[in-house]
Each structure stands twice: as C-alpha cells, then as structure tokens.
Design an enzyme around this catalytic site. Structure first.
Site, mmCIF file in Angstrom:
data_model
loop_
_atom_site.group_PDB
_atom_site.id
_atom_site.type_symbol
_atom_site.label_atom_id
_atom_site.label_comp_id
_atom_site.label_asym_id
_atom_site.label_seq_id
_atom_site.Cartn_x
_atom_site.Cartn_y
_atom_site.Cartn_z
ATOM 1 N NE ARG A 80 55.879 43.626 2.777
ATOM 2 C CZ ARG A 80 57.039 43.616 2.624
ATOM 3 N NH1 ARG A 80 57.790 44.652 3.135
ATOM 4 N NH2 ARG A 80 57.647 42.734 2.152
ATOM 5 C CG HIS A 214 50.430 45.000 -1.837
ATOM 6 N ND1 HIS A 214 49.674 44.127 -1.906
ATOM 7 C CD2 HIS A 214 51.442 44.486 -1.209
ATOM 8 C CE1 HIS A 214 49.797 43.058 -1.005
ATOM 9 N NE2 HIS A 214 51.057 43.386 -0.618
#
Length: 266
Positions: A80, A214
């Site tokens: 991330r 994700h």
C-alpha cells in the site's frame, strides 16, 4: 495476522499487473530535503546496480524475509505504501520524507489520506536502506529499495516473483497538498476512478487489476460502513451488495458501539 494465500492464477495475475506499472515508472538518505534542482532522467534497467552494488537484492531480501516472519502485516503495509507513493508524483519515495518541525506545509506521509499507512511499511524500507548503506554507501536510492521490498512481499505472500527495473531518483519535494486529488477513495464513483486512473495513463483494465491487488491485508470499517446500514438517502444497506457479504461485514462492523477503525480481512 494471517496473510491470505495466492492460490489462484487470477490473484497472481492481478498482483503482477499491479506491479508491472510501478516497476516501469520512473541517495544516501530517505529523508530528502526540498530542492528545485533539475536532474536528467535515468534509463531504468534490471542491471542498473550490477557493478555498483551487485548484492543489492540479496541484502534487501534478507530484511524482507525477516520482517515477514516477525510481522506479516509488513507485506500489505509496504504494498500500500508503494501505491500511495507512485500515485503522487511518481515512484520517487517522496512519501518517506518527514515533515519539517514547525513547518506550515506537511509532507505527503502526514496527509489525511496517508495517516492510516502502517509503520511496518516504513520500517522495512528503513532497515533495508540501512543495511544497503553499510555495503554500498551513497549508491542505491530509497525509491528503488521501496519497489524491491514491495516485490519481495508479493512473492513471500505467495504471489509471482518478477524482475525489478532500477535506477530511480529519490524525490526531493513532498507536500501533503498534492495527495488528496491523487489517491482513490473508498467512496469514489466508477467515473471518478476512471478519470483518476486515466490521468496516470492507465486504462480501465489497469484500474481493475490495481484494485484487485488489494486482496491482501485488511480493510477499515469506516470506509464502507455506510453501505452496510445507511446507503444513500434511506437508512437501508446498499441494494447492490450480496446478502451473504453484507451479513459477514456487519459481523465485523456494527452500526453502533463498534470501532470505526476496526479492520476485517480481505
């Protein structure tokens, strides 16, 4: 924390697509200072440090392996971190720059959209940089180390291993004001997401692949809890959400009395 296994080919493809963009984007300290100096672009290459720091990937790998065993959350945290770095001014590690004490202008890492970035991601890059500096002082950029670390974590989590092109400059400018309009939000519409990704030269297919990446880590209730209880003008859940998924998410994220920052695995 348990890290999901990338058993399917589709998940591996999504993560590969995620990083193909970043490895193609394109000093001794990660705490750079702002400057207006213009530097010539570098030609990225897999063998960029072949002569100046030939053991680079082994050095970084020793840190990522250790960190992944001690704190598995380091994996999704760093992945991330790379995304948030690359979407604001390119993959230049400017997200690692600390805000100057007393300054009215905060650095990227202190922007509202970056405050949930976990310390484990920053720690991995710091430890890898320190080790590399002892062996190859003043040679390898923090930007390259961040990309290598993220690639290592993809592989350690069960995803594919791929070669990383290197030779990035470290960014010298880091301002929080640049972040808000460059990071996708949980409540962004499809049209807004397409527009944002198009501004980065990315297609709808790239958008799907990057969003699919994700599938490792955790999600925060506060980013989607409205869809579970009060979507739109009515106090009803999002009618487009699968009922089984809705029930499962409500178990993690109660409407009242819960922790807005509580996470649920994805």
């Amino acid at each position: 924390m348990s890290v999901p296994s990338f058993a399917s080919t589709s998940l591996s493809f999504l993560l590969t697509s995620f990083f193909v963009f970043f490895i193609l984007s394109g000093t001794s300290s990660c705490l750079a200072i702002p400057t207006n100096t213009t530097r010539p672009p570098r030609q990225l290459s897999v063998n960029y440090y072949a002569k100046s720091c030939p053991q680079l990937e082994q050095l970084v790998g020793s840190i990522t392996s250790q960190q992944f065993k001690q704190s598995p959350v380091s994996g999704p945290a760093t992945i991330r971190l790379l995304f948030h770095d690359c979407f604001v001014g390119g993959c230049d590690a400017s997200i690692l720059i600390a805000s100057k004490p007393g300054s009215k202008e905060l650095a990227e890492k202190d922007a509202e959209d970056n405050r949930e970035l976990k310390v484990e991601g920053f720690e991995t890059v710091r430890k890898a940089k320190e080790l590399v500096e002892r062996k190859c002082p003043g040679v390898v950029s923090c930007a390259d180390i961040l990309v290598i670390v993220a690639r290592d974590y993809v592989h350690l989590a069960g995803g594919p291993y791929y070669q990383v092109k290197k030779g990035r400059w470290d960014g010298k400018i880091s301002t929080a004001s640049r972040v808000g309009n460059n990071i996708p939000r949980a409540n962004s519409t499809v049209d807004q997401l397409i527009k944002l990704f198009n501004s980065k030269g990315l297609s709808v297919q790239d958008l799907v692949a990057l969003s699919g990446a994700h599938t490792i880590g955790f999600a925060h209730c506060k980013h989607f809890v409205a869809r579970l209880y009060s979507y739109g003008a009515k106090a009803q859940p999002d009618p487009n959400m699968d009922p089984k998924l809705l029930h499962a998410l409500r178990m993690y994220c109660p409407n009242f009395g819960g922790n807005s920052g509580h996470c649920c695995p994805i």
